[in-house]
Write a protein that holds these residues in place. Structure first.
Motif, PDB file in Angstrom:
ATOM      1  N   LEU A 172       0.862  -1.174   0.000  1.00 44.91           N
ATOM      2  CA  LEU A 172       0.000   0.000   0.000  1.00 44.91           C
ATOM      3  C   LEU A 172       0.901   1.228   0.000  1.00 44.91           C
ATOM      4  O   LEU A 172       1.444   1.619   1.041  1.00 44.91           O
ATOM      5  CB  LEU A 172      -0.898  -0.014   1.243  1.00 44.91           C
ATOM      6  CG  LEU A 172      -1.808  -1.243   1.385  1.00 44.91           C
ATOM      7  CD1 LEU A 172      -2.275  -1.397   2.821  1.00 44.91           C
ATOM      8  CD2 LEU A 172      -2.991  -1.149   0.436  1.00 44.91           C
ATOM      9  N   ASP A 173       1.096   1.822  -1.171  1.00 48.83           N
ATOM     10  CA  ASP A 173       2.041   2.929  -1.316  1.00 48.83           C
ATOM     11  C   ASP A 173       1.304   4.254  -1.158  1.00 48.83           C
ATOM     12  O   ASP A 173       0.717   4.770  -2.099  1.00 48.83           O
ATOM     13  CB  ASP A 173       2.735   2.853  -2.680  1.00 48.83           C
ATOM     14  CG  ASP A 173       3.894   3.837  -2.797  1.00 48.83           C
ATOM     15  OD1 ASP A 173       4.148   4.579  -1.824  1.00 48.83           O
ATOM     16  OD2 ASP A 173       4.546   3.876  -3.849  1.00 48.83           O
ATOM     17  N   GLU A 174       1.313   4.794   0.066  1.00 53.85           N
ATOM     18  CA  GLU A 174       0.580   6.033   0.391  1.00 53.85           C
ATOM     19  C   GLU A 174      -0.879   5.906  -0.058  1.00 53.85           C
ATOM     20  O   GLU A 174      -1.475   6.853  -0.591  1.00 53.85           O
ATOM     21  CB  GLU A 174       1.243   7.249  -0.260  1.00 53.85           C
ATOM     22  CG  GLU A 174       2.671   7.514   0.200  1.00 53.85           C
ATOM     23  CD  GLU A 174       2.766   8.230   1.534  1.00 53.85           C
ATOM     24  OE1 GLU A 174       1.735   8.364   2.219  1.00 53.85           O
ATOM     25  OE2 GLU A 174       3.882   8.642   1.897  1.00 53.85           O
ATOM     26  N   ALA A 175      -1.459   4.738   0.170  1.00 57.40           N
ATOM     27  CA  ALA A 175      -2.753   4.404  -0.426  1.00 57.40           C
ATOM     28  C   ALA A 175      -3.924   5.184   0.166  1.00 57.40           C
ATOM     29  O   ALA A 175      -5.006   5.201  -0.427  1.00 57.40           O
ATOM     30  CB  ALA A 175      -3.026   2.908  -0.286  1.00 57.40           C
ATOM     31  N   PHE A 204       2.860  -1.213   4.396  1.00 53.70           N
ATOM     32  CA  PHE A 204       2.114   0.038   4.414  1.00 53.70           C
ATOM     33  C   PHE A 204       3.099   1.200   4.368  1.00 53.70           C
ATOM     34  O   PHE A 204       3.789   1.488   5.354  1.00 53.70           O
ATOM     35  CB  PHE A 204       1.255   0.102   5.684  1.00 53.70           C
ATOM     36  CG  PHE A 204       0.348   1.289   5.773  1.00 53.70           C
ATOM     37  CD1 PHE A 204      -0.789   1.360   4.984  1.00 53.70           C
ATOM     38  CD2 PHE A 204       0.612   2.323   6.663  1.00 53.70           C
ATOM     39  CE1 PHE A 204      -1.645   2.448   5.076  1.00 53.70           C
ATOM     40  CE2 PHE A 204      -0.230   3.415   6.759  1.00 53.70           C
ATOM     41  CZ  PHE A 204      -1.370   3.477   5.962  1.00 53.70           C
ATOM     42  N   ILE A 205       3.195   1.844   3.226  1.00 51.31           N
ATOM     43  CA  ILE A 205       4.160   2.924   3.022  1.00 51.31           C
ATOM     44  C   ILE A 205       3.471   4.254   3.296  1.00 51.31           C
ATOM     45  O   ILE A 205       2.442   4.575   2.701  1.00 51.31           O
ATOM     46  CB  ILE A 205       4.719   2.877   1.587  1.00 51.31           C
ATOM     47  CG1 ILE A 205       5.521   1.579   1.400  1.00 51.31           C
ATOM     48  CG2 ILE A 205       5.574   4.094   1.293  1.00 51.31           C
ATOM     49  CD1 ILE A 205       5.958   1.333  -0.018  1.00 51.31           C
ATOM     50  N   SER A 206       4.048   5.026   4.229  1.00 52.73           N
ATOM     51  CA  SER A 206       3.383   6.260   4.639  1.00 52.73           C
ATOM     52  C   SER A 206       4.384   7.206   5.287  1.00 52.73           C
ATOM     53  O   SER A 206       5.411   6.786   5.815  1.00 52.73           O
ATOM     54  CB  SER A 206       2.269   5.941   5.643  1.00 52.73           C
ATOM     55  OG  SER A 206       1.618   7.117   6.079  1.00 52.73           O
ATOM     56  N   HIS A 207       4.058   8.494   5.239  1.00 54.73           N
ATOM     57  CA  HIS A 207       4.814   9.498   5.990  1.00 54.73           C
ATOM     58  C   HIS A 207       4.042   9.943   7.224  1.00 54.73           C
ATOM     59  O   HIS A 207       4.535  10.736   8.020  1.00 54.73           O
ATOM     60  CB  HIS A 207       5.097  10.720   5.105  1.00 54.73           C
ATOM     61  CG  HIS A 207       3.842  11.431   4.690  1.00 54.73           C
ATOM     62  ND1 HIS A 207       3.061  11.009   3.624  1.00 54.73           N
ATOM     63  CD2 HIS A 207       3.209  12.508   5.219  1.00 54.73           C
ATOM     64  CE1 HIS A 207       2.012  11.804   3.518  1.00 54.73           C
ATOM     65  NE2 HIS A 207       2.070  12.716   4.460  1.00 54.73           N
ATOM     66  N   ASP A 208       2.826   9.426   7.392  1.00 53.81           N
ATOM     67  CA  ASP A 208       1.910   9.864   8.443  1.00 53.81           C
ATOM     68  C   ASP A 208       1.991   8.895   9.628  1.00 53.81           C
ATOM     69  O   ASP A 208       1.400   7.819   9.611  1.00 53.81           O
ATOM     70  CB  ASP A 208       0.485   9.934   7.892  1.00 53.81           C
ATOM     71  CG  ASP A 208      -0.499  10.548   8.875  1.00 53.81           C
ATOM     72  OD1 ASP A 208      -0.229  10.506  10.095  1.00 53.81           O
ATOM     73  OD2 ASP A 208      -1.541  11.058   8.423  1.00 53.81           O
TER      74      ASP A 208
END
Length: 259
Positions: A172-175, A204-208
């Motif tokens: 999930l790339d910034e999904a 789960f790819i995220s900056h949040d």
């Protein structure tokens, strides 16, 4: 003890920048257990999406190894790789760019079923209907073009397309980052329900970090292509040890205990 679903070791990839080459991913190592969510967190340019592209074999690694379901993932070629791709799927940040916008919802969901030979033509309409039901969408949407439905609906279609092949792992790339808060919460709830029902693992790819803390079991924090700390998501985010981890936490006004 069962082996991890995915093991990444020493993954490395450089890209040219002017007269030099810069390591976008520099010796990255992590693992994901079956049915687990590992978050990759970090600021823009830290290498998160490059890791995703390397895992999906969209670009080639220069060094390192990837073992997926006991196989050397980087050694797979041709038909063998195409056959295994059904087990590792991707959901992008930009749900509109992820589809041909003039494709209908039914056509978008028919494609993975057809490409991977998962159902004969006569059975595919019922499989599509079941997928729409799984992600909480009305069957009446099946003939609508992708560009005619809302962003939240498109992301549900993207998730339906990803789970159509019954994958073991979904990247999930910034999904959820492009969705408003209310829609984001519903999509995260959907992903959790699917994980519990199907034992799907997520990268789960995220900056949040607020979302990561609520959604992921473990987190690995990237900075300039390297993992600077990793461990249980709540423990890392509640007391980050790395400078970049502290900066990411400081950028969030308040971390909710639950989402």
């Amino acid at each position: 003890m069962d082996k991890p679903l995915l093991t990444v070791s020493g993954l490395t990839r450089h890209f040219p920048r002017g007269a030099t080459r810069v390591a976008a991913v520099d010796g990255v190592s992590f693992h994901i257990e079956p049915g687990e969510t590992l978050a990759l967190a970090g600021p823009s340019g830290s290498g998160k999406s490059t890791v995703a592209r390397l895992l999906l074999r969209l670009i080639d690694a220069e060094a390192g190894s990837i073992t997926f379901k006991g196989e050397d993932w980087l050694a797979l070629r041709g038909a063998a790789l195409r056959a295994r791709r059904r087990d590792l799927q991707l959901v992008f940040q930009d749900s509109l760019a992820a589809f041909n916008p003039r494709t209908t919802v039914a056509q978008a969901l028919d494609m993975p079923l057809r490409i991977h030979g998962l159902a004969p033509r006569s059975e595919r309409p019922s499989r599509i209907a079941a997928l729409l039901e799984r992600v909480g969408l009305s069957l009446t949407l099946r003939h609508r073009a992708i560009h005619e439905i809302s962003g939240g609906q498109r992301q549900r279609v993207a998730i339906a397309r990803a789970i159509a092949t019954t994958p073991s792992l979904v990247v999930l790339d910034e999904a959820v980052s492009a969705l408003d808060v209310s829609v984001r919460g519903k999509i995260l709830d959907l992903l959790l329900d699917l994980q519990q029902q199907e034992k799907i693992a997520y990268l789960f790819i995220s900056h949040d970090l607020a979302v990561v803390r609520a959604f992921a079991h473990r987190v690995a924090i990237l900075d300039k292509g390297r993992i600077v700390e990793q461990g249980e998501a709540r423990k890392i985010i509640d007391a980050p040890q790395s400078d970049i981890g502290k900066a990411l936490v400081a950028a969030i006004p308040a971390l909710p205990a639950k989402m």
